[in-house]
Design a protein around this motif. Structure first.
Motif, PDB file in Angstrom:
ATOM      1  N   GLU A  74       0.837  -1.221   0.000  1.00  0.00           N
ATOM      2  CA  GLU A  74       0.000   0.000   0.000  1.00  0.00           C
ATOM      3  C   GLU A  74       0.861   1.256   0.000  1.00  0.00           C
ATOM      4  O   GLU A  74       0.409   2.329  -0.377  1.00  0.00           O
ATOM      5  CB  GLU A  74      -0.883   0.058   1.253  1.00  0.00           C
ATOM      6  CG  GLU A  74      -2.076  -0.837   1.231  1.00  0.00           C
ATOM      7  CD  GLU A  74      -1.764  -2.211   1.793  1.00  0.00           C
ATOM      8  OE1 GLU A  74      -0.598  -2.443   2.181  1.00  0.00           O
ATOM      9  OE2 GLU A  74      -2.665  -3.054   1.809  1.00  0.00           O
ATOM     10  N   GLU A 152      -6.762  12.992  -1.613  1.00  0.00           N
ATOM     11  CA  GLU A 152      -6.985  11.626  -1.130  1.00  0.00           C
ATOM     12  C   GLU A 152      -5.664  11.020  -0.638  1.00  0.00           C
ATOM     13  O   GLU A 152      -5.613  10.392   0.419  1.00  0.00           O
ATOM     14  CB  GLU A 152      -7.581  10.782  -2.263  1.00  0.00           C
ATOM     15  CG  GLU A 152      -8.007   9.416  -1.798  1.00  0.00           C
ATOM     16  CD  GLU A 152      -8.073   8.394  -2.930  1.00  0.00           C
ATOM     17  OE1 GLU A 152      -8.322   8.791  -4.082  1.00  0.00           O
ATOM     18  OE2 GLU A 152      -7.851   7.207  -2.624  1.00  0.00           O
ATOM     19  N   ARG A 156      -4.385   9.876   3.100  1.00  0.00           N
ATOM     20  CA  ARG A 156      -3.819   8.557   3.391  1.00  0.00           C
ATOM     21  C   ARG A 156      -2.479   8.686   4.118  1.00  0.00           C
ATOM     22  O   ARG A 156      -2.147   7.892   4.990  1.00  0.00           O
ATOM     23  CB  ARG A 156      -3.630   7.778   2.091  1.00  0.00           C
ATOM     24  CG  ARG A 156      -4.836   6.902   1.853  1.00  0.00           C
ATOM     25  CD  ARG A 156      -4.439   5.689   1.085  1.00  0.00           C
ATOM     26  NE  ARG A 156      -4.945   5.867  -0.256  1.00  0.00           N
ATOM     27  CZ  ARG A 156      -4.509   5.200  -1.302  1.00  0.00           C
ATOM     28  NH1 ARG A 156      -3.528   4.333  -1.178  1.00  0.00           N
ATOM     29  NH2 ARG A 156      -5.038   5.401  -2.476  1.00  0.00           N
TER      30      ARG A 156
END
Ligand code: NAD
Length: 527
Positions: A74, A152, A156
């Motif tokens: 990720e 976004e 994160r």
């Protein structure tokens, strides 16, 4: 399933960040080609986890020789050495390997995050995650938002910080981000003061510790490495072109001579015979009240109030005159006259007036940050009784006070000055006369830099304060410190500094905002 991250570079920062990441619940892959670096990292993991008893987390770390062709992590973060070409190549390889919507981060301290984002597809996924050394101990994480970074991805990045247990601050992609930039004057102004022979390295460090810095600027530069510290300054100076960041010649020479600090055995201090002894400017407050002196305190405002309270605890005879119009009431018995003024104005005229009416044995103390000591002395019939002192903000948190060792002041007056501050429980350090002395010039310039950073939207005032407390161990955030000292007072100090040393050190126009109520909306709501 654990979230996973890929870290490239297993050196000082990469290995530290890897440990933070596994502790935060990530499965970690580290790319480190050098066997020596891996061994150092493993030894570090061993030491750290032995201390905390969480060795099991190390099972979540996998070592890789190179960046894989494809990876489903990720988050990918590079922590390779600070060279653009190297980071660019690593970024290109990472961008190909990871999913297009995975977060791609750099730990760069001085390069442009935007320039790195430019070399990859989907630059919106690029952020700076600037950890501090050692990552496992330092609570701060600067999250750097490049112009390309999407909201976004930024969100994160903050979620990552939370998972890692770090306090995140948001900084724009500007040279030095927050901490390295706002800390520059701590080093640069200290070295400029040393070049002017204001006092010795030991004395200046003691003064800095006396206002709450954990280390003085010189011992800190020795710890960081003069070469590393110099390179950061040079990089910020090269990228901004701002003269206030110009490297100091003294440091350049020391770096050329190999005087790099602790790691070289010598820097500002000598480490040949172990750690050098610290010089401390401290004094125990006296238990008994002093009744030999008659102290008169002039001036108003929080600094004068605090001084008055302390004087009344330690001296039997204290007269307070808050209003200049009542100055005629000053007792002719006064042996010590302390002028705190209003913290902003030059008080030369008032002091010269008092000089002509009070007996020559009494000693005058004036606020050397606001009043021009030399000019004041020139107006006096008895300049030998004039002492300049420096109390910056709250006296309670200042344990060492600078006193001007001027050509005019008599030895007796200087001795009395040391005695006076010792009686108040403050160490005293003699310094040469110069605008802002040492603390005014240094702390004033740090506050100024913080306000410039806020005005240039590098970060919010709150984030600047958090960053400097957690990333540089400052005793108080520079904006809050500026409010305590007063914007107009700092402007006065820096104006005098700029008159002598150049416009580059001039006060920024936004300093005045420090003198406004911190949160005007809240006050209005109460009304
Ligand atoms: P370091 O030299 O200790 O570690 C860098 C590691 O990267 C080395 O082990 C090296 O072998 C490895 N490496 C080199 N090329 C590689 C490649 N192509 N692929 C994989 N690994 C490679 O350096 P550091 O102090 O950890 O600094 C790393 C980054 O962190 C730099 O950008 C630095 O500016 C930044 N940073 C450092 C500090 C600090 O105090 N050291 C603080 C904040 C940020």
């Amino acid at each position: 399933m654990n979230q996973r991250c890929l870290i490239v570079g297993g050196g000082t920062m990469g290995s530290g960040i890897a440990l933070v990441a596994v502790r935060g619940g990530y499965g970690v892959e580290i790319v480190e080609p050098l066997a020596g670096a891996r061994e150092r990292a493993l030894a570090y993991f061993e030491r750290e986890t032995q201390r905390s008893g969480d060795g099991a987390v190390l099972e979540q770390i996998t070592w890789l020789d190179g960046i894989p062709a494809s990876s489903d992590v990720e988050l990918a973060l590079e922590a390779v050495p600070e060279r653009f070409e190297l980071k660019r190549d690593v970024f290109v390889a990472l961008a190909h390997a990871i999913a297009p919507d995975a977060l791609l981060a750099t730990n760069t301290s001085s390069l442009s995050v935007a320039a790195l984002a430019d070399v990859v597809e989907r630059p919106d996924r690029v952020v700076g995650l600037h950890f501090f050394n050692p990552p496992a101990r330092m609570a701060l994480l600067e999250v750097i938002c490049a112009p390309q970074t999407s909201d976004e991805m930024l969100e994160r990045a903050f979620a990552v910080a939370e998972k890692l247990g770090k306090t995140a601050v948001l900084a724009s992609d500007t040279p030095g981000f927050i901490v390295n930039r706002v800390a520059r004057p701590f080093y640069l102004q200290a070295m400029r003061a040393l070049e002017c022979e204001l006092a010795s390295v030991e004395e200046l460090d003691a003064l800095a510790r006396g206002v709450g810095f954990r280390m003085g600027p010189f011992e800190l530069m020795d710890l960081i490495g003069l070469d590393v510290n110099f390179a950061t300054t040079e990089s910020i100076y090269a990228r901004t072109g701002a003269q206030r960041f110009a490297p100091v010649e003294l440091q350049r020479r020391m770096v050329e001579q190999g005087l790099l600090g602790r790691k070289a055995g010598a820097g500002f201090y000598n480490y040949g015979n172990g750690p050098p002894e610290r010089y401390e400017a401290v004094a125990e407050p006296q238990a008994q009240s002093n009744s030999d002196e008659f102290v008169a305190l002039l001036g108003f405002g929080p600094r004068a109030d605090e001084l008055a309270e302390l004087l009344e605890q330690r001296y039997a005879n204290v007269q307070r005159i808050e209003n200049d119009e009542l100055i005629d009431e000053l007792s002719p018995q006064a042996t010590i006259v302390i002028d705190a003024g209003d913290g902003v104005s030059d008080r030369g005229e008032i002091i010269a007036g008092l000089d002509s009416v009070l007996g020559a044995e009494s000693v005058f103390f004036i606020d050397a940050y606001a009043t021009d000591l030399r000019r004041c002395a020139r107006r006096m019939q008895h300049p030998q009784r004039l002492i300049g002192y420096g109390v910056l903000g709250a006296l309670e948190s200042q344990h060492a006070v600078e006193i001007v060792d001027s050509d005019d002041a008599s030895d007796d007056a200087l001795e009395l000055a040391q005695e006076l501050f010792a009686t108040l429980g403050k160490g005293a350090v003699l310094v040469e006369d110069s605008p802002g002395l040492f603390l005014g010039r240094t702390v004033g310039s740090i506050v100024n830099e913080a306000m410039i950073a806020v005005a240039e939207e590098v970060a919010s005032a709150d984030d600047v304060d958090t960053a400097m407390r957690l990333g540089a161990n400052y005793p108080i955030g520079p904006v809050a410190w500026g409010r305590e000292i007063g914007g107009a007072r700092i402007a006065r100090i820096l104006k005098r500094l700029a008159d002598e040393e150049g416009e580059a050190f001039a006060p920024h126009r936004s300093l005045w905002m420090l003198d406004l109520a911190p949160n005007p909306e809240a006050e209005e709501a109460v009304e």
